[in-house]
Design a protein around this motif. Structure first.
Motif, PDB file in Angstrom:
ATOM      1  N   GLU A  49       0.824  -1.223   0.000  1.00 28.94           N
ATOM      2  CA  GLU A  49       0.000   0.000   0.000  1.00 28.94           C
ATOM      3  C   GLU A  49       0.854   1.268   0.000  1.00 28.94           C
ATOM      4  O   GLU A  49       0.400   2.318  -0.434  1.00 28.94           O
ATOM      5  CB  GLU A  49      -0.949   0.001   1.197  1.00 28.94           C
ATOM      6  CG  GLU A  49      -2.056  -1.027   1.063  1.00 28.94           C
ATOM      7  CD  GLU A  49      -2.806  -1.290   2.368  1.00 28.94           C
ATOM      8  OE1 GLU A  49      -2.537  -0.599   3.385  1.00 28.94           O
ATOM      9  OE2 GLU A  49      -3.648  -2.205   2.376  1.00 28.94           O
ATOM     10  N   SER A  50       2.090   1.167   0.452  1.00 28.11           N
ATOM     11  CA  SER A  50       2.958   2.347   0.512  1.00 28.11           C
ATOM     12  C   SER A  50       3.558   2.712  -0.846  1.00 28.11           C
ATOM     13  O   SER A  50       4.161   3.771  -0.980  1.00 28.11           O
ATOM     14  CB  SER A  50       4.085   2.123   1.513  1.00 28.11           C
ATOM     15  OG  SER A  50       5.035   1.200   0.991  1.00 28.11           O
ATOM     16  N   GLY A  51       3.410   1.826  -1.824  1.00 25.46           N
ATOM     17  CA  GLY A  51       4.006   2.080  -3.133  1.00 25.46           C
ATOM     18  C   GLY A  51       5.252   1.264  -3.397  1.00 25.46           C
ATOM     19  O   GLY A  51       5.913   1.445  -4.420  1.00 25.46           O
ATOM     20  N   ILE A  52       5.585   0.342  -2.494  1.00 20.65           N
ATOM     21  CA  ILE A  52       6.710  -0.561  -2.725  1.00 20.65           C
ATOM     22  C   ILE A  52       6.190  -1.699  -3.596  1.00 20.65           C
ATOM     23  O   ILE A  52       5.249  -2.397  -3.224  1.00 20.65           O
ATOM     24  CB  ILE A  52       7.297  -1.091  -1.400  1.00 20.65           C
ATOM     25  CG1 ILE A  52       7.847   0.072  -0.566  1.00 20.65           C
ATOM     26  CG2 ILE A  52       8.374  -2.131  -1.665  1.00 20.65           C
ATOM     27  CD1 ILE A  52       8.232  -0.293   0.857  1.00 20.65           C
ATOM     28  N   THR A  53       6.799  -1.868  -4.761  1.00 20.17           N
ATOM     29  CA  THR A  53       6.334  -2.875  -5.711  1.00 20.17           C
ATOM     30  C   THR A  53       7.131  -4.173  -5.638  1.00 20.17           C
ATOM     31  O   THR A  53       6.646  -5.223  -6.065  1.00 20.17           O
ATOM     32  CB  THR A  53       6.383  -2.325  -7.149  1.00 20.17           C
ATOM     33  OG1 THR A  53       7.721  -1.916  -7.442  1.00 20.17           O
ATOM     34  CG2 THR A  53       5.445  -1.128  -7.304  1.00 20.17           C
TER      35      THR A  53
END
Length: 108
Positions: free
Chosen positions: A36-40
């Motif tokens: 959810e934080s944008g870490i892919t």
């Protein structure tokens, strides 16, 4: 973006083995908070008691936003407290710092 971070584990084979067991299957809410934080993508490597984390993120990722979200998430706080049982700060870390961002010095 790609980020590299480092942290040490306590130099105890039993604790290192436990730490690795926890990372065989992290808690579902921890995985959700990471995504959810944008870490892919995220990988952690170990040599001795030194950890190296490689993170790939999308354009929405922010270290400040991730820190704020983590501070407000009781499950993440419980995970972080548990992981600190196994971790120790790098010698050059400032008080309260855990994972330190590494500087890229070479690319091929």
């Amino acid at each position: 973006m790609r980020y590299a971070l480092a942290l040490d584990l306590k130099d105890d084979p039993a604790l290192i083995a436990e730490y690795e067991r926890y990372h065989e299957r992290i808690w579902p809410d921890i995985e959700a908070s990471i995504r959810e934080s944008g870490i892919t993508a995220m990988e952690i490597y170990r040599v001795g008691n030194r950890l190296f984390m490689l993170m790939e993120t999308n354009e929405s990722f922010s270290f400040d936003a991730k820190a704020a979200a983590d501070a407000a998430n009781p499950s993440v706080q419980k995970w972080e407290d548990l992981m600190w049982t196994y971790q120790q700060a790098l010698p050059m870390a400032q008080p309260g710092e855990k994972w330190l961002l590494m500087n890229k010095i070479f690319s091929l």
